[in-house]
Design a protein around this motif. Structure first.
Motif, PDB file in Angstrom:
ATOM      1  N   GLU A 106       8.713  -9.451  17.935  1.00 38.91           N
ATOM      2  CA  GLU A 106       9.371 -10.611  17.434  1.00 38.91           C
ATOM      3  C   GLU A 106       9.464 -10.674  15.854  1.00 38.91           C
ATOM      4  O   GLU A 106      10.275 -11.520  15.652  1.00 38.91           O
ATOM      5  N   ASN A 107       8.382 -10.558  15.290  1.00 41.38           N
ATOM      6  CA  ASN A 107       8.281 -10.583  13.809  1.00 41.38           C
ATOM      7  C   ASN A 107       8.220  -9.310  13.062  1.00 41.38           C
ATOM      8  O   ASN A 107       7.419  -8.487  13.579  1.00 41.38           O
ATOM      9  N   TRP A 108       8.709  -9.320  11.922  1.00 40.23           N
ATOM     10  CA  TRP A 108       8.890  -7.909  11.288  1.00 40.23           C
ATOM     11  C   TRP A 108       8.798  -8.363   9.682  1.00 40.23           C
ATOM     12  O   TRP A 108       8.928  -9.286   9.048  1.00 40.23           O
ATOM     13  N   GLY A 109       7.832  -7.443   9.090  1.00 42.65           N
ATOM     14  CA  GLY A 109       7.944  -7.335   7.653  1.00 42.65           C
ATOM     15  C   GLY A 109       8.903  -6.870   6.970  1.00 42.65           C
ATOM     16  O   GLY A 109       9.819  -6.378   7.520  1.00 42.65           O
ATOM     17  N   GLN A 110       8.889  -6.808   5.429  1.00 41.64           N
ATOM     18  CA  GLN A 110       9.956  -6.381   4.865  1.00 41.64           C
ATOM     19  C   GLN A 110       9.691  -4.805   4.752  1.00 41.64           C
ATOM     20  O   GLN A 110      10.931  -3.985   4.242  1.00 41.64           O
ATOM     21  N   GLY A 111       8.728  -3.976   4.817  1.00 42.31           N
ATOM     22  CA  GLY A 111       8.755  -2.438   4.967  1.00 42.31           C
ATOM     23  C   GLY A 111       7.780  -2.285   3.502  1.00 42.31           C
ATOM     24  O   GLY A 111       7.991  -3.122   2.443  1.00 42.31           O
ATOM     25  N   THR A 112       7.172  -1.354   3.653  1.00 47.51           N
ATOM     26  CA  THR A 112       6.547  -0.594   2.367  1.00 47.51           C
ATOM     27  C   THR A 112       7.082   1.017   2.529  1.00 47.51           C
ATOM     28  O   THR A 112       6.901   1.544   3.292  1.00 47.51           O
ATOM     29  N   GLN A 113       7.489   1.419   1.292  1.00 47.89           N
ATOM     30  CA  GLN A 113       7.949   2.801   1.030  1.00 47.89           C
ATOM     31  C   GLN A 113       6.835   3.706   0.931  1.00 47.89           C
ATOM     32  O   GLN A 113       5.966   3.410   0.319  1.00 47.89           O
ATOM     33  N   VAL A 114       6.855   4.907   1.663  1.00 45.91           N
ATOM     34  CA  VAL A 114       5.979   5.953   1.808  1.00 45.91           C
ATOM     35  C   VAL A 114       6.643   7.128   1.550  1.00 45.91           C
ATOM     36  O   VAL A 114       7.476   7.529   2.277  1.00 45.91           O
ATOM     37  N   THR A 115       6.467   7.768   0.397  1.00 44.88           N
ATOM     38  CA  THR A 115       7.224   9.289  -0.061  1.00 44.88           C
ATOM     39  C   THR A 115       6.046  10.347  -0.192  1.00 44.88           C
ATOM     40  O   THR A 115       5.157  10.026  -0.763  1.00 44.88           O
ATOM     41  N   VAL A 116       6.279  11.309   0.523  1.00 47.97           N
ATOM     42  CA  VAL A 116       5.353  12.358   0.454  1.00 47.97           C
ATOM     43  C   VAL A 116       6.182  13.601  -0.019  1.00 47.97           C
ATOM     44  O   VAL A 116       6.907  14.220   0.572  1.00 47.97           O
ATOM     45  N   ALA A 117       5.805  14.303  -1.215  1.00 49.43           N
ATOM     46  CA  ALA A 117       6.065  15.306  -1.867  1.00 49.43           C
ATOM     47  C   ALA A 117       5.569  16.493  -1.344  1.00 49.43           C
ATOM     48  O   ALA A 117       4.124  16.401  -1.067  1.00 49.43           O
ATOM     49  N   SER A 118       6.298  17.706  -1.204  1.00 43.18           N
ATOM     50  CA  SER A 118       5.691  18.945  -0.778  1.00 43.18           C
ATOM     51  C   SER A 118       5.207  19.649  -1.843  1.00 43.18           C
ATOM     52  O   SER A 118       5.285  19.285  -3.181  1.00 43.18           O
ATOM     53  N   ARG A 124       8.182   3.167  11.786  1.00 44.53           N
ATOM     54  CA  ARG A 124       8.507   3.644  10.508  1.00 44.53           C
ATOM     55  C   ARG A 124       9.915   4.082  10.682  1.00 44.53           C
ATOM     56  O   ARG A 124      10.666   4.255  11.785  1.00 44.53           O
ATOM     57  N   GLN A 125      10.932   4.110   9.409  1.00 41.21           N
ATOM     58  CA  GLN A 125      12.424   4.364   9.536  1.00 41.21           C
ATOM     59  C   GLN A 125      12.490   5.060   8.426  1.00 41.21           C
ATOM     60  O   GLN A 125      12.467   4.535   7.290  1.00 41.21           O
ATOM     61  N   ALA A 126      12.945   6.552   8.588  1.00 43.07           N
ATOM     62  CA  ALA A 126      13.743   7.308   7.808  1.00 43.07           C
ATOM     63  C   ALA A 126      14.786   6.687   7.583  1.00 43.07           C
ATOM     64  O   ALA A 126      15.852   6.459   8.370  1.00 43.07           O
ATOM     65  N   PRO A 127      15.709   7.231   6.322  1.00 46.51           N
ATOM     66  CA  PRO A 127      17.025   7.114   6.037  1.00 46.51           C
ATOM     67  C   PRO A 127      18.177   7.602   7.157  1.00 46.51           C
ATOM     68  O   PRO A 127      17.922   8.956   7.315  1.00 46.51           O
ATOM     69  N   GLY A 181       0.807  -1.096   0.171  1.00 42.30           N
ATOM     70  CA  GLY A 181       0.025   0.126   0.064  1.00 42.30           C
ATOM     71  C   GLY A 181       0.904   1.153  -0.048  1.00 42.30           C
ATOM     72  O   GLY A 181       0.346   2.305  -0.202  1.00 42.30           O
ATOM     73  N   GLY A 182       2.200   1.013   0.246  1.00 40.01           N
ATOM     74  CA  GLY A 182       2.973   2.392   0.050  1.00 40.01           C
ATOM     75  C   GLY A 182       2.922   3.016  -1.428  1.00 40.01           C
ATOM     76  O   GLY A 182       2.453   2.470  -2.190  1.00 40.01           O
ATOM     77  N   GLY A 183       3.660   4.138  -1.470  1.00 41.99           N
ATOM     78  CA  GLY A 183       3.770   4.878  -2.770  1.00 41.99           C
ATOM     79  C   GLY A 183       3.885   6.202  -2.547  1.00 41.99           C
ATOM     80  O   GLY A 183       4.437   6.628  -1.501  1.00 41.99           O
ATOM     81  N   SER A 184       3.981   7.248  -3.446  1.00 45.91           N
ATOM     82  CA  SER A 184       4.181   8.499  -3.536  1.00 45.91           C
ATOM     83  C   SER A 184       2.798   9.337  -3.506  1.00 45.91           C
ATOM     84  O   SER A 184       2.076   8.974  -4.377  1.00 45.91           O
ATOM     85  N   VAL A 185       2.733  10.403  -2.828  1.00 46.40           N
ATOM     86  CA  VAL A 185       1.486  11.151  -2.677  1.00 46.40           C
ATOM     87  C   VAL A 185       2.115  12.622  -2.465  1.00 46.40           C
ATOM     88  O   VAL A 185       3.319  12.792  -1.951  1.00 46.40           O
ATOM     89  N   ALA A 238       9.112   7.875   4.717  1.00 43.24           N
ATOM     90  CA  ALA A 238       9.952   6.670   5.532  1.00 43.24           C
ATOM     91  C   ALA A 238       9.310   5.275   5.064  1.00 43.24           C
ATOM     92  O   ALA A 238       8.389   5.080   4.193  1.00 43.24           O
ATOM     93  N   ALA A 239      10.035   4.439   5.262  1.00 41.83           N
ATOM     94  CA  ALA A 239       9.790   2.869   5.262  1.00 41.83           C
ATOM     95  C   ALA A 239       8.915   2.459   6.266  1.00 41.83           C
ATOM     96  O   ALA A 239       9.307   2.840   7.287  1.00 41.83           O
TER      97      ALA A 239
END
Length: 124
Positions: A112-124, A38-41, A8-12, A92-93
């Motif tokens: 104890e369990n984690w997924g691989q993450g999905t990237q969310v990018t929000v443009a200004s 979430r984790q940003a670079p 469900g991640g993406g660019s918005v 962030a992811a």
């Protein structure tokens, strides 16, 4: 095999909305509390929201309270995160995690369990 798969991640654009999903398999999802982080670079993984395994009690980081909503559908073994009014600083992811009984529901160490993450990018 325990597996969590985010989607469900993406660019918005700023002010937009996204709905993330986390599909669980290989374990009894209804017996686990679940959370979004979430984790940003270059930054630590930080708590976003969580939902208890019982009574669907929810928790939110102050920064997202009132804008994000977390929910779960145990029949579909799926966790959701509805994100509204997104801002560039939310870029962030996003990861889902599960734990049977987290001592501190906001602490990533308790999951104890984690997924691989999905990237969310929000443009200004």
């Amino acid at each position: 095999q325990v597996q969590l798969v985010e989607s469900g991640g993406g660019s918005v654009q700023a002010g937009g909305s996204l709905r993330l999903s986390c599909a669980a398999s290989g374990f009894t999802f209804s017996r686990y509390s679940a959370a979004w982080f979430r984790q940003a670079p270059g930054k630590e993984r930080e708590f976003v929201s969580a939902i208890r395994r019982s009574f669907d009690i929810t928790y939110y980081a102050d920064s997202v309270e009132g804008r994000f909503t977390t929910s779960r559908d145990n029949a579909k073994n799926t966790l959701y995160l509805q994100m509204n009014d997104l801002r560039p600083e939310r870029t962030a992811a996003y990861y889902c995690g599960t734990a049977p009984a987290p001592t501190k529901i906001t602490a990533k160490e308790d999951y104890e369990n984690w997924g691989q993450g999905t990237q969310v990018t929000v443009a200004s």
